[in-house]
Enzyme design. Structure first.
Site, short mmCIF file in Angstrom:
data_model
loop_
_atom_site.label_atom_id
_atom_site.label_comp_id
_atom_site.label_asym_id
_atom_site.label_seq_id
_atom_site.Cartn_x
_atom_site.Cartn_y
_atom_site.Cartn_z
N SER A 115 0.86 -1.19 0.00
CA SER A 115 0.00 0.00 0.00
C SER A 115 0.89 1.23 0.00
O SER A 115 2.03 1.19 0.48
CB SER A 115 -0.89 0.01 1.25
OG SER A 115 -1.49 1.28 1.43
N TYR B 36 -2.02 0.11 10.48
CA TYR B 36 -2.08 -0.36 9.10
C TYR B 36 -0.80 -0.01 8.36
O TYR B 36 -0.21 -0.84 7.66
CB TYR B 36 -3.30 0.26 8.40
CG TYR B 36 -3.44 -0.16 6.97
CD1 TYR B 36 -3.89 -1.44 6.63
CD2 TYR B 36 -3.15 0.73 5.93
CE1 TYR B 36 -4.03 -1.83 5.31
CE2 TYR B 36 -3.29 0.35 4.60
CZ TYR B 36 -3.73 -0.93 4.30
OH TYR B 36 -3.86 -1.30 2.98
#
Length: 257
Positions: free
Chosen positions: A142, A155
């Site tokens: 990501s 995250y």
């Protein structure tokens, strides 16, 4: 080009979203796709779509954080098909919060799936790939691994780990004929996004969807199929010179802010 004929592929978290799009595309390109997902029903839904289009697939419930279960499932695939050609480490979970609002339980949950899950699956796949001196691993990373995103403490931490695991695997197994890369998307329109908006902004879903879309310099979110197309290239023989690289697919989010 980009044929995956006679390839045996395992894709985790393939019951919906990006993983589902990758599974369907890979099957269309000739691969036999083992669809792993925490929910058997979701995995089967993807396989039903694969078979309806004339492809080959199998659905399996898998908790990627359970090392013993992962090893047993990967060994079973290798025993049945004689090999594991490609692993797409797609399974992952999100979390919203800062270092102050992230609990110990949050950290444990994110670590178990997003870090240990990638490790467990890569370890199980590599045990077979090394014997054949051939294989491809693709990890789903990501842009959170590269940027400081607000309210994404845990995250971002896990995706940073995925990035470094990708580099390490590529370095350690390049002499064994194994390639490892990762894809770093920006925001992708998946069922998770729709669920998040419905839960967090009831009655304002359309408004907030537009705001999230416009946060990307390109003016929209990515579509799962767009991530799948890059995944296909990176896992195909046409990408035989590509390894140890993080491929950012972000609508300009990293460099055009």
């Amino acid at each position: 080009m980009f044929s995956l004929a006679n390839k045996t592929v395992i894709i985790t978290g393939a019951g919906s979203g990006i993983g589902q799009a990758i599974a369907i595309l890979f099957a269309k390109q000739g691969a036999h796709v083992e669809v792993f997902d925490l929910q058997q029903e979701s995995a089967q839904e993807t396989v039903d779509q694969i078979k309806a289009a004339g492809g080959s697939g199998n659905a399996t419930a898998c908790d990627v954080g359970d090392y013993a279960a992962v090893k047993a499932l990967f060994d079973a695939v290798a025993a049945k098909h004689g090999k594991i050609d490609i692993l797409v480490n797609n399974a992952g979970i999100a979390h919203i919060g800062t270092v102050l609002t992230t609990t110990e339980e949050d950290m444990d949950r994110l670590h178990r799936v997003n870090i240990k899950g990638v490790h467990a699956c890569a370890q199980a796949a590599l045990a077979h790939m090394v014997m054949r001196k051939n294989g491809v691993i693709l990890n789903m990373c990501s842009i959170a691994a590269q940027l400081g995103l607000a309210d994404r403490f845990a995250y971002s931490m896990t995706k940073g780990a995925v990035l470094m695991m990708t580099y390490s695997i590529a370095k350690d197994f390049i002499k064994d004929g194994i390639r490892c890369n990762c894809i770093a998307p920006a925001r992708v329109h998946t069922p998770f996004v729709d669920g998040y908006l419905a839960k967090t902004y009831p009655g304002r879903e359309a408004e907030m969807f537009q705001k999230l879309s416009e946060a990307q310099p390109i003016g929209r979110m990515a579509k799962p199929d767009e991530i799948a197309s890059l995944a296909l290239y990176l896992c195909s023989d046409e990408a035989s010179f590509a390894t140890g690289t993080n491929y950012t697919l972000d609508g300009g989010a990293v460099n055009l802010r």
